[in-house]
Structures are given as C-alpha cells and as structure tokens.
Scaffold this motif. Sequence first.
Motif, PDB file in Angstrom:
ATOM      1  N   ARG A 193      30.929  12.939   3.904  1.00  0.00           N
ATOM      2  CA  ARG A 193      29.964  12.528   4.936  1.00  0.00           C
ATOM      3  C   ARG A 193      30.641  12.388   6.290  1.00  0.00           C
ATOM      4  O   ARG A 193      30.068  12.738   7.322  1.00  0.00           O
ATOM      5  CB  ARG A 193      29.311  11.205   4.528  1.00  0.00           C
ATOM      6  N   GLY A 194      31.874  11.888   6.280  1.00  0.00           N
ATOM      7  CA  GLY A 194      32.597  11.795   7.540  1.00  0.00           C
ATOM      8  C   GLY A 194      32.917  13.155   8.123  1.00  0.00           C
ATOM      9  O   GLY A 194      32.906  13.336   9.347  1.00  0.00           O
ATOM     10  N   ALA A 195      33.217  14.129   7.263  1.00  0.00           N
ATOM     11  CA  ALA A 195      33.493  15.472   7.760  1.00  0.00           C
ATOM     12  C   ALA A 195      32.267  16.087   8.414  1.00  0.00           C
ATOM     13  O   ALA A 195      32.375  16.874   9.363  1.00  0.00           O
ATOM     14  CB  ALA A 195      33.980  16.362   6.613  1.00  0.00           C
ATOM     15  N   LEU A 307      29.508  21.890  14.130  1.00  0.00           N
ATOM     16  CA  LEU A 307      30.233  20.940  13.296  1.00  0.00           C
ATOM     17  C   LEU A 307      30.384  21.405  11.855  1.00  0.00           C
ATOM     18  O   LEU A 307      31.376  21.079  11.194  1.00  0.00           O
ATOM     19  CB  LEU A 307      29.514  19.583  13.317  1.00  0.00           C
ATOM     20  N   VAL A 308      29.443  22.144  11.338  1.00  0.00           N
ATOM     21  CA  VAL A 308      29.447  22.459   9.919  1.00  0.00           C
ATOM     22  C   VAL A 308      30.220  23.726   9.616  1.00  0.00           C
ATOM     23  O   VAL A 308      30.882  23.819   8.566  1.00  0.00           O
ATOM     24  CB  VAL A 308      27.982  22.557   9.402  1.00  0.00           C
ATOM     25  N   VAL A 309      30.166  24.707  10.488  1.00  0.00           N
ATOM     26  CA  VAL A 309      30.846  25.984  10.202  1.00  0.00           C
ATOM     27  C   VAL A 309      32.343  25.787   9.978  1.00  0.00           C
ATOM     28  O   VAL A 309      32.918  26.344   9.023  1.00  0.00           O
ATOM     29  CB  VAL A 309      30.543  26.994  11.320  1.00  0.00           C
ATOM     30  N   PRO A 310      33.080  24.994  10.797  1.00  0.00           N
ATOM     31  CA  PRO A 310      34.506  24.778  10.479  1.00  0.00           C
ATOM     32  C   PRO A 310      34.734  24.104   9.131  1.00  0.00           C
ATOM     33  O   PRO A 310      35.716  24.402   8.445  1.00  0.00           O
ATOM     34  CB  PRO A 310      34.989  23.889  11.635  1.00  0.00           C
ATOM     35  N   ARG A 367      21.693  25.684   5.343  1.00  0.00           N
ATOM     36  CA  ARG A 367      20.657  25.440   6.349  1.00  0.00           C
ATOM     37  C   ARG A 367      19.348  24.908   5.749  1.00  0.00           C
ATOM     38  O   ARG A 367      18.798  23.924   6.261  1.00  0.00           O
ATOM     39  CB  ARG A 367      20.401  26.711   7.163  1.00  0.00           C
ATOM     40  N   PRO A 368      18.794  25.511   4.670  1.00  0.00           N
ATOM     41  CA  PRO A 368      17.562  24.924   4.113  1.00  0.00           C
ATOM     42  C   PRO A 368      17.763  23.495   3.616  1.00  0.00           C
ATOM     43  O   PRO A 368      16.879  22.645   3.797  1.00  0.00           O
ATOM     44  CB  PRO A 368      17.206  25.875   2.967  1.00  0.00           C
TER      45      PRO A 368
END
Length: 844
Positions: A193-195, A307-310, A367-368
């Motif tokens: 969750r922190g990531a 934020l999510v792609v890395p 994404r969904p």
Amino acid sequence: MLRSCVSPAVLRPRPPRPGGSSASDSEEEGDEAGPRAALVEQSFQGLRRAFRAWENPRTETFHGHVLPPPADAFCYHAVHPRVAERCAALHALLQHRHQLRLARHYSRRLKAASDFVRRLLSAEPRPLRALCEELRTHAGHWAALQRRMRGDAWLRPLLLRRREAVAHMRRALGLLALQAARLLEERLEAALRGAARDGTPPELLADLFQGLEIYNRVLGELGPEPGSARSAAGAGCAAGMPPRAFPLQRVLALLAAERGRRAAEGLARLLRRGGGGSAVEEEDAGREAARSLPEALRALCREDERLVVPVLQALVASADGLWRSALGVPTGSPAAPSPRPGSACKAVRWLDATHAAAAEALHARYRPLCWEAAGAALGPRLELPAGGTGSAVGAARELQRALGPARIPAECEEELGRLCRRLQCRGALLAWQRDFALALGAGLSDRCTVPERSEGAAHSGTARLLQRLYPALSSALRNLPDGPEGGPPGSPCLRLQLLGCCLATAQASCSWLMGKAFQFLAAWALQQFLLVTQGDLQLLKAETDALELLVSAAFPEPEGSPQHLAPHRRLRSHHERWLCLQIRSAAASIQLFAGDVLKLFSTDCKRMSAEIFDQTMPLGRHWRLGLRAELPNSPSEYAAAAAQTVLGQVLQGAQLLPRDSQVPTLARVMTAFVEAWMDHILAQKIKFSLQGALQLQQDFALVRQLVQCEQYGLEPDTRQALLSLRVLQQMDGAILCLLQQPSGKAYLPPHGWPSLRQCCSNHGARTQELGASSLHSLETLEAAGPSAGPPPPLPGAEPPGRPRGAPPESYLSGGQQQWLALRLHGARRWRVPGLPCMAKSPEG
C-alpha cells in the motif's frame, strides 16, 4: 564378553567440568561429551548381539537378558544377571540422553521462533527480504525436528509411543510459524500500500517483491503439512484468520485499492465543493465543478500512471515467480547466454522488451481493478448522511456528464459510469422507501371521501401516493448497473433490493385495490367503491403493467442451466427468478380483478336490489286497484327509495369516473337493477290491474328520469347510450303486457277512441304494424261496457319515458307469457274497435 564388545577408550576417565557447569548449559559442552558418548553407543551396538532389553510400560523401567551363544542349547553364568542389569541401565541412560538432546533442540527452535515473532510485533524496520528468508528458517523447524526423530533409532519409537508429546511439539512450532507468517503478511501488505501511495525507491521495491516471492514459497511449503494446525492458528493470529499468499491478482488488487481510495478522496472533495451556501452560490460552484471535473479526471489518470507503472516494472524485473505463470510466460523464456560476440547485448535488449510487454500487460489488468475500487470507495463518501440522497444523486449526474468530455481510459469511464448508475439506482430506492412509508400510512386512514382529480379522472390519495412509487422504480430499473455490486462487504445485493421493492409496490397496489373494493362494497359505499375500482384500478393497473415490462427487460430469463454458475451467483439467480415470478403474479392478479370487477359489482347490485325490493315493494291490493279518474303521475315511495339507494349512489359516483368508464359501469348497474326489479315481480307473481300497471309504468319511468337528471351531470352521448339499453326496452315491453288488460270494470265510451283511431291511422304518428305475436299498447284497447263517467285521460301515443321514434321491443317469448299471466282477470271484457293497425289478440 564385555572386553570384546566395549571399546577400551570408553574406560578413560572424564576430565573435570570447568566451573562446575552441566553439559546441557551450552552447545560447546554438549559437543565436548559427544565423542565419548558416541563411543559408548557404538560399543553398546556390539552388545546387542548377546543382549536384549525391553521396557515395562507400566513402570517405564528397562529390563535386560543375556542371550546364550548360538551353539549352546543352554548356558548359564553367574555374572549374566549382573551384566543384564547393567546393560539395561546403560540402555535407559542412552535413550534418555537422546530424548534430552531432542528436548534441547526443540527448546532452542521454539525460542528462536518466539524471538522472531517478538521482533515482528515490534515496529523495528528491517528489510522485507531478510525477514522472509528468516521466516523460511523458522517455518522449517518442525520438518528438521521430524527428520531427526525419524533418522535416530533411539528416538524413532517416540513417534509411536509418545504421540501426544510429538503432536504438542508439532502444534507449538506450527502455531509460531503461522503467527510469524501472519505478522509478516501484514508488513508486506502495508509495504504494498505504501508503494502505491507515494514514490518508493527502486531498490526497496525490488526488496519487497523478492520478499513476496520467498514468502509465497514458504507459505506453500508450510500450508499442506500443518493441516489442522493452520486452521487452529486463526485464533492466535492478529486478524483472526490464517495467513494468505500474495498471488499476482492480490498484489494488483492491493495496489488498485490504495490508488482507488486516493482517487475517490479527490473526486469526493471536488464533487462536494458546491455544498453549502445560497442557491446562487451553489449554482456557480456547480458550473465551476462541471468545468474542472474533466480536467481533474485526466489529472487523476496521469498521476495513477506515473506512480503505478514504476511499481509494476520493478515487480516484473524482480520477481519472475509472481507474474510469469499468471501471464502464461514460460519460466525459462529469457535467452540463454551465447558465445557469439554481441549476444549478451541482444539478450539484454530482448529481456528488456519482454519485461516492458509484461509490465504493460499487468497495467492493463490493473486499470479495471483500480477504477472499480475507486467507485466502491467513492459511493459511500457521496452517500454520507451529511450529503443526503439528493446530493449523492446530483453528484452522480454531474460526474456522468463529465465522463464524455474528460477523454479518460475506457476502463475508468466504464467503472465510473457504473458507479453513477448505481448511485442513481440507490437514490431512487431511498426515495422509494420514503414514499412507500407515506403510502402505507395513508392507506390505513384513507376513507376515499375526498378524491383528487387529475386530467378529468378522480383518484384516492393513497392511489396517488402509490403511483409516485413507480417512477422511482422505473428509474432504478433503467439505471441498474451490471457487473459487481461495488457496495461495502455484507451489504445486501442491489439487484435483489430493487426486485424486492418492485414486488412490495405491486403487492401493495393489489392489496389496496382488492381490499378497499371489497370493504366499500360490503359497506355499500358505492361512491368510494367506484372511485377505487374505476379510478384507482385503471391508474395502478397501467403502472404495474409498465413495471412488469421493465422488470422483464432488466431481468431476462437465463439461457441454459444455471449449474455452471458459482454457488453464490446460482443462489442469487434463483432468488431473482422467484421475485420476478411474484411480480408477474401480482400484475396478473390486478389484471384479473380489473376484468371481473364490473361483473362482481353488477352481481352484488342485483343481489342488493333484490333484497331491497323483497323488503319494500308492496304486494296485493296496492296493484289491483280499479281504474280511477286521475291516472298515476308520480312513482311509488319504495321505487324512489330503491332507485336512490342503488342508482342514485352509482350516478353520484360516476361523476368521478373518466368518460370512457361511465357507460360500461352505469349500463351494468342499470341492467342489474331493472332485472332484479322485474325478477322480483315475476317471482312474487303480483297481479296488476290497469291502474296498477299504470302505477308500475310510473315507477319504471323513474329509471329514465334519474339518467336524464341534470344533477348527475352526464354527457348527452352518455345519456343516449344508457337510454338505449335493451333492458329498458324489455321494461317497456313488460309494461305493455300489463296494460293489455283482458277485462275490467271501468267503462270507456265509444267517443273516447277517435283520437286513438286518428293516432293509429295511416296518416298518424304510429305507422309501425304490429304482428300477431307483438304486444299492443293501451291505445289499441276498447271497453265494452257502459260508461260510468267521463273518460279518463289516456297516455300518449308512446309510453312515457321511452325515447320517441324507438319501436317497443318485445320481451323474451318466455317472459312475455309470464307478464301476460300477471294481468288481473275479471267478468267483463274490453271491446277492441277494428283499427287498421290492430289485430285481435287471442288474450282479448
């Protein structure tokens, strides 16, 4: 024997213990005594060729016996009992030594696992991969201990003889391992969750995902073995449940849940920015939010991708075991090193391309989940009591309008659109609950005495409240979203909620219509009865039929067998089908009642009219009076009372009905009333004189007078339709039967017939020729006796009250004979003059 079996090295004296400490105090002391004990054990193995030992299970002591040499059948030596006793003691000591060493190993492993759990409970930050590696060590304590017991001949009997003690050790080590895994699971989940919450350095992400991979392998090794211990560990875990692994779907779901929560917080602040203040300020804030909402949605999508792609790239690069099997990529797919020049660079480029494609595939799966989580988190925030139902529905509409101009990914638009439909559906259900409570309360006290008019039709107040329920249900059915519910855990299913509300509405309408109709009919409150059965019934029937069509469209019959569905989906599908069947049954009941209510009403009117005539209509002398100078010119009291009790109330209530419902209702009631009247006369076989027949004619004329009365406000075409009813013509035919008296005491002089002859001549108003089987009116009758006075005024050419120009229709052939039989017979006969329009009746 002892010298040949025991090693001489064992006889050397042991050195003194330094500091007086025991051998069990430290591992070093145990290792120092190890070689000498090993020599004793090896020597004791040689004794087994000539020695046997056994344990007494009651006293838990060992006994020995020295075996004779193989060549001797019998051998005894005085030293044998002493040797057997010493060897048994040595056997017991050696076995006890092995058990002590087992207890020492178990205690040390138990302490190490307890210390690890204590460190996990503390807030000390440590690298997750190191913790997962240490978890692997502590999770293997019982397996190592079990291998030691199975490999040691001195400990192997414990597996069979000390099962409870072995099970206790296994349970204690298993519980500590599971508790450590549960605590480590919480740390890993918090790290994930922190990531997703803020930017995390790549090295920490690599450490996290490598630790996840190790954790999953450890949990897979730990899971099958403890079995029952794992289920018992749930009580000792912090969250009351056993630890779970982190497959790819759960990792993506945790990332999506955190990102969706953050997106929901931002959208909720933006959508509620217009709350509070005056109406003008709220409208200006709403316009500003409408302009900025598409930009905010685009910004949220960009931030999420940044934020999510890395994180997903670090997952692909660090933990092959998490994503390769889930994406169907073989484990050995990266290119092997090649001795050719430049092959290493090609392999790196190929691997980078593979990782990039895998990261994109994971992002497409993510994404969904992210926007589904955003919708699930945004819904409760907009439905808070402070916002209210109207605020949530307004925010949903505003968000739905912004989805098109925002140009956001398809997954985001689909999930947020589903959220908007779900919020509108729930808002409609909340409005339905409020209105349904009002309708139920009104139905308890509504007496239908003050009807409400709308578009020319009158309805009861309860029916109006029930009608307000249908638009909310129709809106909810049109906005019913498909896919997951998106509500909080444990919340009722929205689809089943909606079907339950539809069923409650249909059954409440059916109960109101039938219950009140029978109540008012039993109380003979015909105005209220007509208001419910002709006003409310048509209104609620149309609404229920439309609702049934919407339910059938929103909940179509499933194709094929539902056995392929999951158990919870199968149960929900069964409940949906049952509720749909109940809704159709309620709609069919209303339709059936609408088709039978007029028949029921006419039957009851006929019964009530028959009771009224049976109690009030006079018999005997009232109808057998002789002919008088003044003919009857007003109806009887019983007729006025009966007509007012039945027809008057119906005509009064018909003013509230729509025009297309007035004629069928009044026609049935008038037919039932007149038929009950005539059936009563035939059943009682009342005899009528000419005077009585004229009085009955006045009584019958009261029916037409009520229809033509301006008090009831019937339209001219409605009056004409009612006056043309066949039952009224049959009533006229019955009067003609009674007026054709076969005899009488009154005298009519010959000069009283010229006007009658003129009326019936070829140049008169009556030109219709009556056949031999037709009834003759009073104008065709002629008296034969002397005149006792001036002739009484005769009725006109047509019976009073009958429409001019309408030919008198014969009563039924059977009824005609019955009415002719009711004429009063006397000694004298009427002489009928030879008129061109008359034929002599056989009764004359």
